[in-house]
Design a protein around this motif. Structure first.
Motif, PDB file in Angstrom:
ATOM      1  N   ILE A   1       2.834  -1.093  47.264  1.00 51.80           N
ATOM      2  CA  ILE A   1       3.579   0.074  47.530  1.00 51.80           C
ATOM      3  C   ILE A   1       3.122   0.646  49.061  1.00 51.80           C
ATOM      4  CG2 ILE A   1       3.973   2.375  46.712  1.00 51.80           C
ATOM      5  CD1 ILE A   1       3.949   1.394  44.040  1.00 51.80           C
TER       6      ILE A   1
ATOM      7  N   ASN B   1       4.093  -1.500  51.783  1.00 50.32           N
ATOM      8  CA  ASN B   1       5.679  -1.313  52.236  1.00 50.32           C
ATOM      9  C   ASN B   1       5.853  -0.018  52.897  1.00 50.32           C
ATOM     10  OD1 ASN B   1       6.839  -3.429  50.795  1.00 50.32           O
ATOM     11  ND2 ASN B   1       7.467  -2.205  48.831  1.00 50.32           N
TER      12      ASN B   1
ATOM     13  N   ARG C   1       7.236  -0.014  56.788  1.00 51.65           N
ATOM     14  CA  ARG C   1       8.618   0.708  56.948  1.00 51.65           C
ATOM     15  C   ARG C   1       8.203   1.662  58.163  1.00 51.65           C
ATOM     16  NH1 ARG C   1      11.660   4.110  52.701  1.00 51.65           N
ATOM     17  NH2 ARG C   1       9.550   4.866  52.467  1.00 51.65           N
TER      18      ARG C   1
ATOM     19  N   LEU D   1      12.129   9.484  56.379  1.00 50.47           N
ATOM     20  CA  LEU D   1      10.971   8.180  55.758  1.00 50.47           C
ATOM     21  C   LEU D   1      11.093   8.407  54.337  1.00 50.47           C
ATOM     22  CD1 LEU D   1       7.773   9.216  57.867  1.00 50.47           C
ATOM     23  CD2 LEU D   1       9.215   7.261  58.001  1.00 50.47           C
TER      24      LEU D   1
ATOM     25  N   ARG E   1      14.234  13.314  48.289  1.00 50.17           N
ATOM     26  CA  ARG E   1      14.551  13.238  46.907  1.00 50.17           C
ATOM     27  C   ARG E   1      15.788  14.111  46.876  1.00 50.17           C
ATOM     28  NH1 ARG E   1      11.929  10.972  43.234  1.00 50.17           N
ATOM     29  NH2 ARG E   1       9.554  10.390  43.688  1.00 50.17           N
TER      30      ARG E   1
ATOM     31  N   LYS F   1      22.877  11.191  51.780  1.00 46.66           N
ATOM     32  CA  LYS F   1      23.253  10.595  53.110  1.00 46.66           C
ATOM     33  C   LYS F   1      22.721  11.138  54.433  1.00 46.66           C
ATOM     34  CE  LYS F   1      28.152   9.850  51.647  1.00 46.66           C
ATOM     35  NZ  LYS F   1      29.290  10.255  51.478  1.00 46.66           N
TER      36      LYS F   1
END
Lengths: 231, 216
Positions: B32, B35, B39, B111, B114, B122
């Motif tokens: 995690i 990742n 990213r 990044l 919620r 969007k």
């Protein structure tokens, strides 16, 4: 074997959790804005459902009835957290899209309802099949909702190129979810009533003595078989 | 006695659950984290085409600030990590600023957030974020909030759009950032001694020639 198939189909048709029993509606309404999210959500929920059914039916004989609900909740919460971690590690994009609704699987009442109503009273194999059937029923409902809403609201299907040039944005807003699920439930009820009406016709042809008899339904089954044979 | 039995069973179930969860947590945590880091680097390079990003410690107003340098170690711009309060929780984003005295936005990337799936989510779409590119601070307002604003909000997610717009505006107008950029981009002062006179340069490049004339 026949019973296993019956249990599996039960979850999809007769006792479809979303369209017939109307439980677990929150994730269905919230995570059906795109068909892809709907697929991800239903796979995650089905995984938790099958695993919790499996564990609950395995240890059903050692759980005292007084504390069964807390035990169910702990089991469901454990599997939900596992799904959350695994999704973050191996499918970060999906995890981003579903956001808070992955941890919320824990309060999905389909899972608790099946643990309480089915897994706690049935064998391990039957419980797993019930979990798969219910999960598939959930899948059918949420994905059809997702496809309809994505098509009407964004004009795409599974994030394809836009098909509709002027989509109705309301369909991906909360009201759209209620509109579509209302239509789907109506459709399902309409079909259900039609099937029932056929049975009622036969009932009305029965002699008046049959009224109130507990064996009536079995009699109807035999009557139907006889009609089929002769006709 | 009976109550004791219930307590023990519940405790055992919880222990098993805790052990299995800690196992899953430790096995997935490195992935995690990896990742997230991968990213972030990818996102940083998508924002600014720089070779490396060095953390800047002088700017204290933000949790993480990086300066992007190109191959020749020249200052290209600033990358700022900031978060703002959206509808469902914190929205964490990276914004790239040009190395100009009145900084403009190179690009923005979200990044983590919620927000509601399908609506506020969007906020990370290219369509919404590309509106900010190259705009000065006074134009970064929602169209419906200020007539001079040039940002179209997201349908059904006004709180989200408003939060991110005002947060980005705050980054652009931040005094510490302005000062840092000013300091780094002002032309280097060439010491007087090495400064050649115009005539000297012209002689060297053969633009004019000097001949000595002797007067008798």
């Amino acid at each position: 074997m026949k019973k296993i198939i019956q249990i599996f189909l039960n979850g999809i048709l007769k006792e479809n959790p979303v369209l017939i029993m109307a439980i677990g509606l929150c994730p269905v309404l919230a995570c059906s804005t795109t068909a892809t999210d709907a697929v991800g959500m239903s796979i995650a929920a089905t995984f938790v459902l099958v695993c919790s059914n499996f564990i609950v039916s395995m240890i059903r004989k050692i759980i005292p009835t007084q504390i069964r609900i807390p035990v169910f909740i702990v089991i469901i919460a454990t599997f939900t957290t596992i799904v959350d971690y695994v999704m973050q590690a191996y499918a970060p994009r999906l995890s981003d899209n579903l956001g808070v609704f992955v941890p919320l699987i824990v309060v999905n009442c389909i899972i608790l309802a099946r643990a309480e109503a089915f897994a706690y009273k049935n064998s391990v194999v039957h419980s797993i099949v019930d979990g798969l059937g219910m999960g598939f029923g959930f899948f059918v409902a949420i994905v059809s909702l997702g496809i309809i809403r994505e098509f009407l609201g964004s004009g795409t299907i599974f994030n394809s190129k836009p098909i509709l040039s002027n989509p109705a944005v309301i369909m991906i807003l909360p009201p759209g979810a209620f509109l579509v699920i209302g239509c789907l439930v109506t459709l399902v009820k309409y079909i259900e009533n039609k099937v029932k009406k056929d049975k009622k016709k036969i009932v009305s042809n029965l002699p008046s003595e049959c009224e109130g008899c507990t064996m009536k339904l079995i009699c109807i089954g035999q009557l139907q078989a006889n009609i089929k044979k002769s006709g | 006695m009976k109550i004791n039995k219930l307590v023990i069973i519940l405790a055992v179930v919880c222990c098993i659950s805790g052990i299995s969860l800690s196992f899953i947590y430790t096995t997935t945590k490195p992935r995690i984290l990896k990742n997230k880091q991968e990213r972030e680097l990818k996102i940083k390079q998508e924002i600014m085409n720089a070779k490396n990003f060095l953390p800047v410690k002088e700017i204290t107003a933000f949790s993480e600030v990086y300066r992007g340098d190109n191959e020749k170690d020249e200052f290209m711009g600033l990358l700022i990590k900031e978060k703002c309060r959206g509808y469902g929780g914190d929205i964490e984003y990276l914004v790239g600023l040009t190395a100009e005295i009145e900084p403009r936005i190179i690009n923005i990337k979200i990044l983590s957030h919620r927000e509601t799936p399908g609506l506020g989510a969007k906020v990370s779409s290219e369509k919404f974020l590309s509106q900010f590119k190259g705009k000065p601070a006074e134009k970064i307002f929602l169209k419906k909030d200020l007539s001079s604003g040039e940002i179209d909000g997201i349908t059904g997610a006004t709180i989200t759009s408003r939060a991110i717009t005002s947060s980005i505006r705050a980054v652009l107008t931040n005094q510490q950032i302005k000062e840092y950029i000013k300091e780094k981009t002002s032309p280097p002062i060439i010491p007087l001694r090495t400064k050649k006179s115009v005539v000297q340069t012209l002689i060297e490049t053969n633009e004019i020639s000097v001949s000595t004339v002797t007067v008798h």
